[in-house]
Design a protein around this motif. Sequence first.
Motif, PDB file in Angstrom:
ATOM      1  N   UNK A   1       0.861  -1.184   0.000  1.00  0.00           N
ATOM      2  CA  UNK A   1       0.000   0.000   0.000  1.00  0.00           C
ATOM      3  C   UNK A   1       0.895   1.230   0.000  1.00  0.00           C
ATOM      4  N   UNK A   2       0.773   2.051  -1.052  1.00  0.00           N
ATOM      5  CA  UNK A   2       1.576   3.261  -1.197  1.00  0.00           C
ATOM      6  C   UNK A   2       0.733   4.471  -0.808  1.00  0.00           C
ATOM      7  N   UNK A   3       1.083   5.180   0.268  1.00  0.00           N
ATOM      8  CA  UNK A   3       0.313   6.364   0.655  1.00  0.00           C
ATOM      9  C   UNK A   3       0.656   7.565  -0.221  1.00  0.00           C
ATOM     10  N   UNK A   4      -0.305   8.473  -0.361  1.00  0.00           N
ATOM     11  CA  UNK A   4      -0.066   9.722  -1.088  1.00  0.00           C
ATOM     12  C   UNK A   4       0.853  10.606  -0.256  1.00  0.00           C
ATOM     13  N   UNK A   5       2.008  11.008  -0.823  1.00  0.00           N
ATOM     14  CA  UNK A   5       2.986  11.806  -0.072  1.00  0.00           C
ATOM     15  C   UNK A   5       3.158  13.207  -0.628  1.00  0.00           C
ATOM     16  N   UNK A   6       2.686  13.466  -1.871  1.00  0.00           N
ATOM     17  CA  UNK A   6       2.881  14.803  -2.441  1.00  0.00           C
ATOM     18  C   UNK A   6       1.850  15.034  -3.543  1.00  0.00           C
TER      19      UNK A   6
ATOM     20  N   UNK B   1      -1.874  17.718 -12.501  1.00  0.00           N
ATOM     21  CA  UNK B   1      -1.338  17.499 -11.157  1.00  0.00           C
ATOM     22  C   UNK B   1      -0.383  16.302 -11.175  1.00  0.00           C
ATOM     23  N   UNK B   2       0.626  16.400 -10.333  1.00  0.00           N
ATOM     24  CA  UNK B   2       1.551  15.287 -10.138  1.00  0.00           C
ATOM     25  C   UNK B   2       1.323  14.729  -8.731  1.00  0.00           C
ATOM     26  N   UNK B   3       0.875  13.469  -8.654  1.00  0.00           N
ATOM     27  CA  UNK B   3       0.587  12.821  -7.381  1.00  0.00           C
ATOM     28  C   UNK B   3       1.673  11.776  -7.111  1.00  0.00           C
ATOM     29  N   UNK B   4       2.304  11.879  -5.936  1.00  0.00           N
ATOM     30  CA  UNK B   4       3.386  10.971  -5.578  1.00  0.00           C
ATOM     31  C   UNK B   4       2.895  10.012  -4.493  1.00  0.00           C
ATOM     32  N   UNK B   5       2.963   8.714  -4.785  1.00  0.00           N
ATOM     33  CA  UNK B   5       2.665   7.661  -3.814  1.00  0.00           C
ATOM     34  C   UNK B   5       3.973   6.908  -3.559  1.00  0.00           C
ATOM     35  N   UNK B   6       4.410   6.825  -2.294  1.00  0.00           N
ATOM     36  CA  UNK B   6       5.743   6.274  -2.057  1.00  0.00           C
ATOM     37  C   UNK B   6       5.831   5.602  -0.699  1.00  0.00           C
ATOM     38  N   UNK B   7       6.716   4.571  -0.628  1.00  0.00           N
ATOM     39  CA  UNK B   7       6.948   3.871   0.646  1.00  0.00           C
ATOM     40  C   UNK B   7       8.272   3.104   0.558  1.00  0.00           C
ATOM     41  N   UNK B   8       8.979   3.042   1.707  1.00  0.00           N
ATOM     42  CA  UNK B   8      10.174   2.203   1.812  1.00  0.00           C
ATOM     43  C   UNK B   8       9.748   0.746   1.957  1.00  0.00           C
ATOM     44  N   UNK B   9      10.423  -0.150   1.232  1.00  0.00           N
ATOM     45  CA  UNK B   9      10.086  -1.574   1.281  1.00  0.00           C
ATOM     46  C   UNK B   9      11.372  -2.378   1.450  1.00  0.00           C
TER      47      UNK B   9
END
Length: 745
Positions: free
Chosen positions: A85-90, A109-117
């Motif tokens: 699950x990648x949360x919206x960060x930006x 719009x530029x939507x960034x979804x990111x997570x460390x794995x």
Amino acid sequence: MNAFLQRFSFRKYAGLLLLLLISQVAHATHIVGGELDLQYKSGGSYQLTLTLYFDAINGSPGALDNDLTATIFEKGTNRRMQDIVLPLTNNTFVAYTNPACTSPSLSTRQLIYSRAIDLPAASYSNGTGYYVAVERCCRNNGISNIVAPGDAGQTFYLEFPAVSRRGQPFIDSTPRIFPPLSDYACRGELFYYNFGGQDIDGDSLVYELVTPLNGHSTAAPTNSKPLALPAPYGNITWNAGLSATNQIPGTPTLSIGRQTGRLEVRPSQLGLFVFGIRCSEYRKGEKIGEVRRDFQLKVLNCPQNQAPSLTVRTTGRTRAYREGVDTLRLTTSNRCATLRFTDLDPASRLSLSLHPVNFTGALPELSLAQGTVRTQGAPDTLVSQLCFPACLDTKGKVYLLDVIVADDGCSLPKRDTVQVAFTSQPDPNAAPSLVSTAGPTFPLHVRPGATITFDLTATDPENDPLTLEMTGRGFAPTSLGAQLVQGISNNQLRGRFTWRAPCPTASKSLYEFEFTAAASPCNTKQTASVVVPIQIDYQNVGPTLTSSQPLALTGEAPVVVRRPLGGTYEVTLEGLDADADQLTLTAAGKDFDLAAAGMSFEPHNGAGRATGVFRWQASCDAVTALGALEVTFQLQEATCLPKPQIRTVRFEVTNTDTASFLPPNVFTPNNDGKNDFFTMPALPPDFCDSRFAVIRIFTRWGNEVYRTTDRTFSWDGGQLPSGAYLYLIEYTNKKRFKGLVTIAR
């Protein structure tokens, strides 16, 4: 109409309305495109990112997700490895290349979804590699080049290799491709954009056009944000006449540079066009991964924009530079060219830029980099001087430089480029000169302690900046106190050398100082040097040491002086030096203090002569406490290479001679008044640490029959029978006397 029919008609209408609303919500997501990115951090840790591009004009705010789920699959088996699950960060807007060209119908719009794995090597070592997928619906309704765009989903996709190969870590980050695009294209005008990416691992990147992926998602409300299914993923369906190699109609159609990532198209139709690009990464000729991006390009009718024009003219030439024909030969007297640039459009703002084609390094300078033409008070043509660096050296090769003029037209600037071929050699440059006031006869001579001074002057024919350096051949000048003070005067670099000559060493008396003046025009060092040898003149005659009593020379066995208890010893020493150096006489006991041993030394030191009187009075205290007494006399001269004189003496206290000690060996205890007792009046006397301790008398069988610590003993034999008896006398220093004594009754 009866009530039943009325209720039926109302329910039917309400159901149709609900379906319409659901369909509108599903079709209002308006996803423009996006891509996945996987970056290595450390160990087994990575950062997984989905960048999603969203239509900010027509998109439904309710379709903005707070999170999206990415799934990792194993390529060889399509085995699901993990769902992330990648949360919206930006959430930001994508900027236009030229803000003045902003269109009210286009905003992204530029939507960034990111997570460390974590990708542990134990789980991610399959040689076929892995892929990541995110499925999402839906695309823009207004897309012009695919079938049923409002029902088409998107699959964001990347591939990455195993994180371990043959038991060793295999580190890789996916390429970060091309900056986001918010610009539009104009029908009939060439559109270009640099989609070239970067790879942190230095892998080779290859770009190609591909058909965008549709995947498994549909416009159904329950399927707008599905969990990704494994590959294969279906493609979108092109409109008739279009394909992966003809995605946007035009002359030419859409293309991308295989190595550069430069996107180009001259669109021939208005509309909103989706396109797909794949960036593959190669390491040592092997493909190890890929990243795909879906995006859109809007084509509008734009006001006509004329391209600017540029001419290049060199000094002394009546005609303009001809690209592909002429080559500029840059010389000392002519290193500049004149640029004339203009534009037919009114109020056109122009800018000049330079792009080296086949070389790196310093670029020429422009006297004017930008300006406006064809407005009130503005010229029709701008003029700029293009001047090449004086140090530029092409080493006989022909360098190519693109000189580019660009206007501020929409949607993208139009340009005119003149590729200038040129050769160049640096201006001739002579070496500097260096002179000194030392000499003219070398080496220079100086005595220890004297100061030597001379000046140096460095000049350069072209007045290039100079440096002056001092070094020593086999030594460091500053460590010996040498100084070089520098200053500039009338375009000359001056230095003053000062040195107080030290004492020469046993191995070195000649010092060669090297002074170097250096200029570095065009990063090419040119030098001039001067070597100044300096000889330190020094001679020394060693001092002499005499004495009124014989003393041992250095390296010889010490002279032994013996005196009985209370006896005295006195010696007078005299040191003389032909060089009149300061002399110092000393006397030192070996591991003892002179006064503690009853010794004294009175020196009288001076230049060229020193005397001293040594005295000793023999005593038991010194012998008992200190043991052997050894004294060293030293005559030292204050000069560069001293030659000390050393003498040694060993002092001993003599003891009474015990060789004549003859004790009695018989006595007659018969009370006749003659020899009735065993006595030893002639016992060796006590001396320092040798004192009488005890006498013991034994039978022939070892039985002790008598003991006393009285050195004046008198033994009558007791009731012992006649016969021989053994006696043992001991002193405190473990000296012993033993013998036989006979009782004769």
